[in-house]
Design a protein around this motif. Structure first.
Motif, PDB file in Angstrom:
ATOM      1  N   UNK A 384       1.026  -1.115   0.023  1.00  0.00           N
ATOM      2  CA  UNK A 384       0.527  -0.297  -0.110  1.00  0.00           C
ATOM      3  C   UNK A 384       0.508   1.700  -0.151  1.00  0.00           C
ATOM      4  N   UNK A 385       0.353   2.436  -0.729  1.00  0.00           N
ATOM      5  CA  UNK A 385      -1.179   3.033  -0.603  1.00  0.00           C
ATOM      6  C   UNK A 385      -0.895   2.312  -2.044  1.00  0.00           C
ATOM      7  N   UNK A 386      -0.105   2.076  -3.337  1.00  0.00           N
ATOM      8  CA  UNK A 386      -0.640   1.763  -4.554  1.00  0.00           C
ATOM      9  C   UNK A 386      -0.860   0.356  -4.846  1.00  0.00           C
ATOM     10  N   UNK A 387      -1.141  -0.593  -4.009  1.00  0.00           N
ATOM     11  CA  UNK A 387      -1.439  -1.418  -4.571  1.00  0.00           C
ATOM     12  C   UNK A 387      -1.998  -2.434  -3.357  1.00  0.00           C
ATOM     13  N   UNK A 388      -3.088  -3.199  -3.491  1.00  0.00           N
ATOM     14  CA  UNK A 388      -4.066  -4.075  -2.790  1.00  0.00           C
ATOM     15  C   UNK A 388      -2.658  -4.744  -1.452  1.00  0.00           C
ATOM     16  N   UNK A 389      -2.730  -4.388  -0.315  1.00  0.00           N
ATOM     17  CA  UNK A 389      -2.480  -5.166   0.640  1.00  0.00           C
ATOM     18  C   UNK A 389      -2.187  -6.540   0.201  1.00  0.00           C
ATOM     19  N   UNK A 390      -2.843  -7.550  -0.610  1.00  0.00           N
ATOM     20  CA  UNK A 390      -2.919  -8.565  -1.008  1.00  0.00           C
ATOM     21  C   UNK A 390      -1.695  -9.094  -2.210  1.00  0.00           C
ATOM     22  N   UNK A 391      -1.216  -8.047  -2.502  1.00  0.00           N
ATOM     23  CA  UNK A 391      -0.161  -8.024  -3.253  1.00  0.00           C
ATOM     24  C   UNK A 391       1.129  -8.979  -2.780  1.00  0.00           C
ATOM     25  N   UNK A 392       1.042  -8.523  -1.449  1.00  0.00           N
ATOM     26  CA  UNK A 392       2.871  -9.308  -0.650  1.00  0.00           C
ATOM     27  C   UNK A 392       1.710 -10.820  -0.333  1.00  0.00           C
ATOM     28  N   UNK A 393       0.594 -11.335  -0.956  1.00  0.00           N
ATOM     29  CA  UNK A 393       0.490 -12.634  -0.469  1.00  0.00           C
ATOM     30  C   UNK A 393       0.516 -13.470  -1.604  1.00  0.00           C
ATOM     31  N   UNK A 394      -0.196 -13.077  -2.889  1.00  0.00           N
ATOM     32  CA  UNK A 394      -0.634 -13.808  -4.139  1.00  0.00           C
ATOM     33  C   UNK A 394       0.851 -14.403  -4.448  1.00  0.00           C
ATOM     34  N   UNK A 395       0.442 -15.279  -5.140  1.00  0.00           N
ATOM     35  CA  UNK A 395       1.998 -15.815  -6.197  1.00  0.00           C
ATOM     36  C   UNK A 395       2.383 -15.417  -7.649  1.00  0.00           C
ATOM     37  N   UNK A 396       1.320 -14.923  -7.983  1.00  0.00           N
ATOM     38  CA  UNK A 396       1.187 -13.518  -8.325  1.00  0.00           C
ATOM     39  C   UNK A 396       1.905 -11.957  -8.632  1.00  0.00           C
ATOM     40  N   UNK A 397       1.465 -11.929  -6.886  1.00  0.00           N
ATOM     41  CA  UNK A 397       1.915 -10.405  -6.582  1.00  0.00           C
ATOM     42  C   UNK A 397       3.394  -9.802  -6.783  1.00  0.00           C
ATOM     43  N   UNK A 398       3.126  -8.586  -6.937  1.00  0.00           N
ATOM     44  CA  UNK A 398       4.286  -7.331  -7.383  1.00  0.00           C
ATOM     45  C   UNK A 398       5.207  -8.000  -5.958  1.00  0.00           C
ATOM     46  N   UNK A 399       4.609  -7.436  -4.865  1.00  0.00           N
ATOM     47  CA  UNK A 399       5.444  -7.632  -4.282  1.00  0.00           C
ATOM     48  C   UNK A 399       5.843  -9.303  -2.716  1.00  0.00           C
ATOM     49  N   UNK A 400       5.519 -10.153  -3.767  1.00  0.00           N
ATOM     50  CA  UNK A 400       5.682 -10.845  -2.715  1.00  0.00           C
ATOM     51  C   UNK A 400       7.181 -11.503  -2.230  1.00  0.00           C
ATOM     52  N   UNK A 401       8.091 -11.202  -3.668  1.00  0.00           N
ATOM     53  CA  UNK A 401       9.234 -11.840  -3.096  1.00  0.00           C
ATOM     54  C   UNK A 401       9.718 -10.468  -1.653  1.00  0.00           C
ATOM     55  N   UNK A 402       9.237  -9.906  -1.508  1.00  0.00           N
ATOM     56  CA  UNK A 402       9.800  -9.087  -0.424  1.00  0.00           C
ATOM     57  C   UNK A 402       9.086  -9.478   0.875  1.00  0.00           C
ATOM     58  N   UNK A 403       8.026 -10.532   1.376  1.00  0.00           N
ATOM     59  CA  UNK A 403       7.343 -11.280   2.234  1.00  0.00           C
ATOM     60  C   UNK A 403       9.096 -12.676   3.025  1.00  0.00           C
ATOM     61  N   UNK A 404       8.668 -11.983   4.704  1.00  0.00           N
ATOM     62  CA  UNK A 404       8.940 -12.493   4.905  1.00  0.00           C
ATOM     63  C   UNK A 404       8.678 -13.736   6.059  1.00  0.00           C
ATOM     64  N   UNK A 405       9.295 -14.855   5.289  1.00  0.00           N
ATOM     65  CA  UNK A 405       8.640 -16.388   6.140  1.00  0.00           C
ATOM     66  C   UNK A 405       8.767 -16.175   7.191  1.00  0.00           C
TER      67      UNK A 405
END
Length: 473
Positions: A384-405
């Motif tokens: 956020x604020x320019x993408x939905x918060x779920x973009x961190x979680x989806x497999x096609x999400x733009x921020x998935x690589x920034x997710x800390x397991x």
């Protein structure tokens, strides 16, 4: 040269002073002019040319409807809305618990409360979990990224509960990380390897779900990328196909043979079925009893998913509250209530929701959306604020690589721990030491219609009189 500097200094002082004067007094003049100009347009323009036309227009259609219709007009394709139905379904809010305050005495806050659950008690190898909350089938690849799936698997293992695979790919690393694992046997060609089936603690034959029901579909290579394709056994340009049925010209005999085969392959773990709650739910339950399932997972109409056509999410199915009451009543009628376990999902977001469904007869609860947002917790702020918060979680999400397991596993575990502790507090507040003591008799409703339909006392009337009336039928 010094004279020039003096002029420059004076010029700068003048500019600064003028700017201060403007900021102090000029902005009021500008705002007044703009307000007057806007007001004149609004109050004098023909309604058809007036920007205020948007107000009755949006009030008539709603912002969401306007946006979704514009998306349909843009592409001409079926719309796939994430996170399920947005309409207000009849739910659990008017139902409340009966506390004890004098007698029986409350349970001391330091005393342990038993929250353990057994699913599939008649199976050769029932599944036992420490809490009645399980992580629902949010699929790897189709929905969630590998990092998020692994975080959820770790959280489930740490707290002593189970995680459902969903109908996506099943990673070996996830199987190694998870404790109790529920393999969803879907209408597709993947995740059916004998080794994975034998690893499962339960098998769930997926006939449908609350936001999408039994409808199949195709996922293009553009919308399913990365390692998930290899895990699912897909070729480079191959669509991921979810079929509409398990068999061509499907019969109950085919399905019974499938259940029997899975039971034999696994050595007797519970074999269950997941369905979306529909208007003929009793008929669906009878079919499932005939094919011999050990548990039934009912997904109410307000359930969520990664993406579904709004007509399926909004305009099909029945609410979770209606579904559990009808399901429990029908299982009791068929004398199967103590033999076939019941798992419920769809619209349950907070501990009060979970606890009420358990009181109404569910043996366990699947949690989806609440887990999605708890596992991403503060990490969703990266989108956020320019993408939905779920973009961190989806497999096609733009921020998935920034997710800390590790962070995700901890926050997901925290959510489950907090929810269970709240439910324990409620049990103690009713004088109970075990989840097994909880029942529909612990409930009332301040909505007369809900009270009548559910079969619990109406809170405007004396409890004993209402309870006697209910027992008389």
């Amino acid at each position: 040269m010094p004279d020039i500097l003096i002029y420059i200094v004076f010029a700068m002082i003048f500019i600064i002073f003028s700017s201060i004067i403007f900021l102090l007094f000029g902005w009021r003049w500008i705002i007044r002019k703009m307000t007057h100009s806007f007001a004149k347009i609004v109050l004098t323009d023909n309604y058809q040319e007036n920007i205020i036309e948007l107000i009755p227009g949006l009030k008539h259609t709603g912002i969401q409807t306007m946006i979704e219709n514009n998306l349909r007009a843009e592409t001409g394709e079926v719309l796939h809305r994430p996170l399920g139905s947005s309409k207000k379904w009849p739910h659990l809010d008017s139902i409340t618990f009966i506390p004890t305050q004098i007698l029986p005495p409350l349970i001391d806050g330091e005393e342990e409360v038993n929250m353990a659950v057994t699913i599939g008690p008649k199976a050769k190898k029932p599944m036992k979990i420490q809490i009645p909350l399980m992580i629902s089938g949010m699929a790897y690849g189709i929905a969630l990224s590998s990092q998020v799936r692994l975080a959820l698997a770790k959280a489930a293992n740490n707290i002593g509960t189970a995680i459902n695979s969903g109908e996506g790919g099943v990673m070996q690393e996830e199987l190694d990380t998870a404790g109790k694992y529920i393999l969803q046997f879907g209408k597709s060609d993947w995740s059916k390897e004998t080794k994975k089936i034998k690893r499962a603690d339960m098998i769930e034959v997926k006939f449908g779900q609350g936001a999408l029901f039994g409808v199949g579909g195709k996922i293009s290579p553009d919308n399913l990328t990365g390692n998930a394709r290899q895990v699912m056994g897909l070729q480079e340009e191959e669509d991921a196909v979810i079929y509409d049925n398990f068999f061509e010209k499907q019969t109950l005999k085919d399905l019974k043979e499938l259940v029997d085969e899975l039971r034999k392959m696994t050595g007797g773990v519970p074999i269950g079925a997941k369905i979306g709650a529909g208007g003929k739910i009793e008929q669906d339950i009878d079919y499932l009893l005939e094919i011999g399932v050990d548990y039934i997972a009912i997904d109410g109409g307000q359930a969520a998913t990664f993406g579904a056509p709004p007509i399926l999410s909004d305009d099909m199915g029945i609410p979770s509250l209606h579904a559990i009451v009808r399901t429990v009543n029908h299982l009791e009628k068929r004398k199967k209530r103590n033999q076939v376990s019941l798992i419920v999902s769809g619209g349950m977001l907070v501990p009060g929701h979970f606890f009420k469904m358990l009181a109404l007869g569910a043996d366990a609860i699947y949690i989806g959306s609440a887990m999605l947002f708890s596992v991403s917790h503060g990490q969703s702020l990266k989108a956020v604020p320019f993408e939905p918060p779920t973009q961190i979680a989806w497999n096609q999400g733009k921020f998935k690589d920034q997710f800390k397991q590790e962070d995700g596993a901890k926050t997901a575990e925290n959510f489950l721990t907090s929810s269970v502790e709240e439910m324990k507090m409620a049990l103690r507040g009713m004088g109970k030491r075990s989840l097994n003591e909880l029942s529909k008799k612990d409930l009332v409703s301040y909505d007369a219609h809900i009270a009548k339909m559910v079969g619990i006392p109406y809170s405007f009337k004396a409890w004993e009189e209402e309870q006697q009336q209910l027992e008389k039928g």
